[in-house]
Write an enzyme that holds these catalytic residues in place. Structure first.
Site, PDB file in Angstrom:
ATOM      1  N   ILE A 201       0.855  -1.186   0.000  1.00 28.80           N
ATOM      2  CA  ILE A 201       0.000   0.000   0.000  1.00 28.80           C
ATOM      3  C   ILE A 201       0.884   1.227   0.000  1.00 28.80           C
ATOM      4  CG2 ILE A 201      -1.608   1.347   1.438  1.00 28.80           C
ATOM      5  CD1 ILE A 201      -1.587  -2.408   1.610  1.00 28.80           C
ATOM      6  N   LYS A 202       0.540   2.154  -0.886  1.00 30.36           N
ATOM      7  CA  LYS A 202       1.354   3.337  -1.000  1.00 30.36           C
ATOM      8  C   LYS A 202       0.496   4.569  -0.743  1.00 30.36           C
ATOM      9  CE  LYS A 202       3.158   6.528  -3.753  1.00 30.36           C
ATOM     10  NZ  LYS A 202       3.456   7.056  -5.059  1.00 30.36           N
ATOM     11  N   VAL A 203       0.894   5.361   0.266  1.00 29.33           N
ATOM     12  CA  VAL A 203       0.143   6.581   0.586  1.00 29.33           C
ATOM     13  C   VAL A 203       1.119   7.743   0.777  1.00 29.33           C
ATOM     14  CG1 VAL A 203      -1.917   5.538   1.669  1.00 29.33           C
ATOM     15  CG2 VAL A 203       0.137   5.923   3.054  1.00 29.33           C
TER      16      VAL A 203
END
Ligand code: FBP
Length: 302
Positions: A201-203
């Protein structure tokens, strides 16, 4: 052979077939951070998202896709993520020299529409020998349901084909500008990315701002600690299945070394798994960018 740190991460992915798990191990064992449980991905889709001149004119070598693939290899990155055309353009020169993530959708800045076009799929990823696929969702946009449905469809095919999946979850649309990086919004966006089935997950790194939203109250009522960047990274990891998912944070616009390294320290201390850094590399001269990545690697390894 996986290190204990890598095994502890892999065992959280309970439903994947052995090929997907091998591909996850491949990324976690590749590059200078191999075996540490940390990773840095080099993404170059900014030519699509912001335009080539805004992205590359300060460092003209960066107009050449080979510059980027070569940089990712030299810097010891864990993987290189890019849209179809860029990966195709280095295919025979750099085959199997680094794990590739095919970015399967892209937006562009010639429109304000908070949506992305499908630009790749699992067949393309297999044809190009990629390790995984990447996708962006915009929680909060009028297109968010469609983007999530597309992400889940792509991930279904990818997992069947033994690839891994990376989801960029960027809140925007029915959210204030400040709210796009608010801790309560990023926490929500990161959790939805996990629910879509992403391996990674990339935020964006969240701020301590709380967007006016029904989720704000829970932060106040439960005295959730959000003062430091490290606290906030911890909150995001908790929202990602209480640490069972790999979470990496974007570098954002080019900033000075000290500022970026302070963020990296916070990501590391808060239990984040690493970074995805594009502009902070290719908008610096190559030797400076290599030095910066080395410093980031030292912090993550520490
Ligand atoms: P950067 O390190 O350059 O921020 O890259 C990360 C990234 O997610 C890219 O993949 C993408 O092109 C860009 O950020 C999008 O940034 P934004 O949505 O803020 O324009």
């Amino acid at each position: 052979m996986n290190s204990k740190l890598v095994n502890n991460i892999i065992k959280n992915y309970e439903s994947d077939n052995p090929r997907s798990l091998d591909n996850l191990s491949k990324i976690l064992n590749f590059g200078k951070l191999g075996g540490t449980g940390k990773l840095i991905i080099y993404p170059v889709d900014q030519g699509f998202e912001h335009g080539p001149d805004r992205s590359f004119s300060g460092n003209p070598g960066a107009y050449d896709p080979h510059y980027h693939i070569n940089f990712a290899i030299e810097a010891g990155m864990s993987a290189f993520a890019a849209p179809l055309g860029m990966i195709e353009s280095g295919y025979s020169t750099f085959a199997e020299k680094i794990p590739y993530i095919l970015k399967c959708n892209s937006s562009n800045s010639l429109t304000n529409i908070k949506d992305q076009a499908l630009t790749g799929n699992v067949q393309d990823a297999i044809r190009l020998g990629c390790t995984g696929v990447g996708f962006t969702i915009y929680p909060g946009s009028e297109f968010n349901h469609k983007l999530m449905e597309q992400a889940c469809g792509l991930f279904r095919d990818a997992k069947e084909a033994g690839l891994i999946t990376v989801l960029w979850s960027y809140a925007r649309g029915d959210i204030s500008k400040k709210g796009e990086t608010a801790i309560n919004i990023i926490s929500y966006a990161a959790h939805m990315a996990c629910l879509c089935g992403a391996h990674i997950i990339k935020v964006k790194l969240p701020t301590s701002y709380l967007e006016e939203d029904p989720t704000k109250d829970s932060f106040m009522k439960n005295n959730i600690k959000i003062e430091s960047a490290e606290d906030r990274v911890r909150i995001i990891k908790r929202s990602c299945f209480d640490g069972r998912r790999i979470v990496i944070f974007s570098g954002g616009e080019a900033k000075n070394d000290d500022e970026l390294l302070k963020e990296i320290k916070a990501i590391k201390d808060g239990g984040g798994n690493g970074s995805i850094v594009g502009r902070n590399c290719f908008q610096r001269p190559k030797n400076k960018a290599l030095e910066l990545i080395d410093k980031m690697i030292s912090i993550y390894k520490d």
